[in-house]
Design a protein around this motif. Structure first.
Motif, PDB file in Angstrom:
ATOM      1  N   GLN A 288       0.831  -1.209   0.000  1.00  0.00           N
ATOM      2  CA  GLN A 288       0.000   0.000   0.000  1.00  0.00           C
ATOM      3  C   GLN A 288       0.864   1.258   0.000  1.00  0.00           C
ATOM      4  OE1 GLN A 288      -2.722  -0.416   3.240  1.00  0.00           O
ATOM      5  NE2 GLN A 288      -3.875  -2.018   2.228  1.00  0.00           N
TER       6      GLN A 288
ATOM      7  N   GLU B 270      -1.743   2.975  -3.757  1.00  0.00           N
ATOM      8  CA  GLU B 270      -2.999   3.618  -3.354  1.00  0.00           C
ATOM      9  C   GLU B 270      -3.571   4.460  -4.487  1.00  0.00           C
ATOM     10  OE1 GLU B 270      -2.646   5.814   0.212  1.00  0.00           O
ATOM     11  OE2 GLU B 270      -2.029   4.073   1.392  1.00  0.00           O
TER      12      GLU B 270
ATOM     13  N   ARG C 141      -7.199   3.881  -6.042  1.00  0.00           N
ATOM     14  CA  ARG C 141      -8.138   5.007  -6.039  1.00  0.00           C
ATOM     15  C   ARG C 141      -8.649   5.284  -7.450  1.00  0.00           C
ATOM     16  NH1 ARG C 141      -5.214   9.562  -3.758  1.00  0.00           N
ATOM     17  NH2 ARG C 141      -4.954   8.168  -2.015  1.00  0.00           N
TER      18      ARG C 141
END
Length: 165
Positions: free
Chosen positions: A75, A80, A84
Motif C-alpha cells: 500500500q 494507493e 483510487r
C-alpha cells in the motif's frame, strides 16, 4: 585388555617379549600400479538435439510483475493511487448508469403529463402508462446491472493489464 589379562596370570606380570630385541622393520611389498582409466567409448552418432520448453510464453502475460504486486500489497502511495483510480472508474460507471435509469424512468411521468394522448393509449386493453411504469423498470434495471457488471469487469481487466505491463 584380554592380552593384559593373560600376562597377569598367577599375579605375576611377564616382561614384554620384544624388550631387548633388535627391531627390524617389516618389509613392504611393492604394490602394482593401478591400471590407467579406460577412455569412454565415443558415441557413434551424437544424440539428437531436443528443444526444452520450460514455460509457456503465453503464461508470462498472465503473471503480474513482482514489483507491482509488492507496491499494491505494501500500500505504497503509487499502489494507493492505482486503487483510487480503479474505484473512481467504478464509481463513475455506477453513477452514469444510475443517472441513465433515473432519466428514463423519470421521463415517463413527464411525458404522460405533457402528452395526455400518449398516456391514454391502450395495449390489449391495458393502459400504456401502466405497462410502461409497471413492467419497464424491471428489464431496464436488469440491463443496467448487466451493463455495469460488464463495464466493471473491463475496468478491472484494464487495471490488471496496467499492473502487468
Amino acid at each position: 585388555m584380554t592380552e593384559d589379562f593373560y600376562r597377569r596370570a598367577d599375579g605375576v606380570r611377564e616382561p614384554d617379549p620384544t624388550l631387548g630385541k633388535n627391531y627390524q622393520p617389516a618389509s613392504v611389498e611393492p604394490v602394482p600400479p593401478a591400471p590407467p582409466p579406460e577412455a569412454p567409448p565415443e558415441p557413434a552418432k551424437p544424440p539428437k538435439r531436443q528443444r526444452v520448453v520450460l514455460a509457456d510464453p503465453r503464461s508470462r502475460k498472465t503473471t503480474p510483475t513482482l514489483r507491482a504486486r509488492l507496491e499494491l500489497e505494501q500500500q505504497t502511495s503509487w499502489g494507493e493511487l492505482l486503487i483510487r483510480d480503479l474505484v473512481k472508474h467504478q464509481l463513475r460507471t455506477a453513477l452514469g448508469l444510475s443517472a441513465l435509469v433515473l432519466v428514463l424512468l423519470g421521463a415517463l411521468p413527464l411525458a404522460f403529463y405533457l402528452w395526455p394522448g400518449f398516456a391514454a393509449l391502450r395495449v390489449v386493453g391495458v393502459p400504456l402508462a401502466w405497462l410502461l411504469l409497471g413492467l419497464l423498470p424491471f428489464p431496464l434495471l436488469l440491463l443496467a446491472g448487466l451493463a455495469y457488471n460488464r463495464l466493471a469487469e473491463r475496468h478491472e481487466r484494464d487495471f490488471v493489464d496496467m499492473i502487468e505491463s
